[in-house]
Motif scaffolding. Sequence first.
Motif, short mmCIF file in Angstrom:
data_model
loop_
_atom_site.label_atom_id
_atom_site.label_comp_id
_atom_site.label_asym_id
_atom_site.label_seq_id
_atom_site.Cartn_x
_atom_site.Cartn_y
_atom_site.Cartn_z
N LYS A 7 -30.34 37.36 3.79
CA LYS A 7 -30.31 37.66 2.32
C LYS A 7 -30.20 36.42 1.44
O LYS A 7 -29.50 35.45 1.87
CB LYS A 7 -29.00 38.55 1.98
N TYR A 9 -28.30 35.21 -1.42
CA TYR A 9 -26.79 35.51 -2.01
C TYR A 9 -26.87 34.78 -3.53
O TYR A 9 -27.40 33.83 -3.64
CB TYR A 9 -25.82 35.19 -1.32
N ASN A 11 -24.21 33.32 -6.36
CA ASN A 11 -22.90 32.72 -6.60
C ASN A 11 -22.53 32.47 -7.94
O ASN A 11 -22.30 31.21 -8.51
CB ASN A 11 -22.88 31.13 -5.73
N MET A 82 -25.18 31.17 0.88
CA MET A 82 -23.80 31.63 0.66
C MET A 82 -23.07 30.37 0.18
O MET A 82 -23.29 29.22 0.75
CB MET A 82 -23.18 31.99 1.70
N GLY A 110 -20.13 35.35 -0.76
CA GLY A 110 -21.13 35.27 -1.88
C GLY A 110 -21.31 36.61 -2.67
O GLY A 110 -20.48 37.63 -2.03
N GLU A 111 -22.36 36.72 -3.85
CA GLU A 111 -22.25 37.87 -4.33
C GLU A 111 -23.86 38.68 -3.85
O GLU A 111 -24.62 38.02 -3.88
CB GLU A 111 -22.63 37.89 -5.72
N TRP A 112 -23.64 39.80 -3.34
CA TRP A 112 -24.78 40.79 -2.80
C TRP A 112 -25.34 41.70 -3.95
O TRP A 112 -24.89 42.20 -4.34
CB TRP A 112 -24.47 41.57 -1.52
N SER A 119 -24.24 43.94 -8.60
CA SER A 119 -23.72 42.89 -7.56
C SER A 119 -22.56 43.01 -7.03
O SER A 119 -21.43 43.69 -7.75
CB SER A 119 -23.60 41.43 -8.58
#
Length: 519
Positions: A7, A9, A11, A82, A110-112, A119
């Motif tokens: 993925k 990600y 941030n 990440m 991290g932010e998915w 998010s």
Amino acid sequence: MQSLSQKEYKNEFVSAFDGDDSGDLKPRQTPGVLYSKTVPTPVKKPEVLAWSEELAQELGIEKPTDQKDVDVLGGNHVAPSMYPYAACYAGHQFGNWAGQLGDGRAITLGEWEAPDGKSWELQLKGAGMTPYSRRADGRAVLRSSVREYLMSEAMHYLGVPTTRALSLVSTGDQVLRDMFYNGNPGYEPGAIVMRVAPSFLRFGSFEMPAARRENENLRKLVDWTIDRYYPHLQGEGRILAWFKEIMEKTALLMVDWMRVGFVHGVMNTDNMSILGLTIDYGPYSFLDDYDPDFTPNTTDLPGRRYAFGKQANIAYWNLGCLASAIAPLLEGTEELVAILETYPDFFHGKYYAMMGDKLGLDQVQATDQELITRFTQTLYTLNLDMTIFFQLLIDLPQEVGTEEDVVAHFQPSFYRDLEKGERAMLLSLITDYAARLSANTGPREAAAQKMRKANPRFILRNYLLHQAIEELEKGENQLFLKLQAALKDPYSRNHDEFFAKRPDWASQKAGCSMLSCSS
């Protein structure tokens, strides 16, 4: 569906704020920054014990099929996009200012971004040392990790706002823990939970820059939080409007906790979500017998600051700490104080409405408040099992019958035999309740439907958790799997093998009745 290791990600938090980018894990004060770069410490042998398929589907995360994805869950692999970090925050613990705290055993990877565009922060709990670990090792044991994984998901399916849990991973390492801080440490199997939330920001996140008089950081954090999570708030008065929404979300969370009988156990300001979520599962418990003075936390004795019946007032106190933290951003505090002082009325209005739903009342009138109070007093005086009692109330016959009939009907919720006066007390309450219920404008079945939605039939009792943990430590997972299925369906009768009181043996057994903050 996308894999955890491939993925791309986001941030956005670390991109927006200054942080300590050194990667140094040495415990220390970190003034001027809101986070520190923290790479997870690898473990011996990560293996997936549990996976929340429903949450994974919602987020668009592919179930781990190769070791690299498992390694992400265990902290052994960090994807290229990440930026893992530990957040810096402060807090009031047990009513006292504790200064800098921070993520001592949690690392945000991290932010998915999910398929719907929302998010989510992915965070590992138990993945090793951080600059905020102080004298601890940053690890988590299987015992506490099972509790966090199962309860996060249980609260979600109960309809209570909460952080979620995506996975539970064993590490293959042994972790030294003194379970009750009594000088008897022992080694336990290690584990890591990946927990998920739109944000893990908490009241203490704002207390930290306020305490350090870093007003520029404070204003930037408040503005960023409102823009990202409260974008509908605009204009000059938006900080006040934001605080009002936090106050209301927090009050509603307390009402939900009261509805299902949940006791958090450690309501420090660093454990209060800025989004009104249940966060940081430690020495929590559901009530067995109804007791407003019950706290499951050994650290909370003898004062019982965080007892079940005090949670709403503690939330009010914690909101006062948040108000103090953001006060430097306002020209005066009169309006802020005025908003805070609306909390008691707001909470009590929602509380009585919730209790009306639990009792099946079509609407809560002023005269019903006395009846509601009688219910909680009777539950307490008679030591009745809260969950079972309200389930039996749903099935109460329209004709109440004799004292003997009423006692027999509610017998499954008793932890002891009732004395003569207590039997009369119960009959009087149920007789008056039946009369009030008959005054509803709608049919009896409408009341029953309302009660079924408000009253869970299955709760994740501590003794069940303890049994599941003991089995997992032996390599068995049958009870764990049963509980994982039951918690997804808590309002039905499909899992009535767990519809039972706490057994006598669990009243004094360590891990079933009282727990510590390491739980």
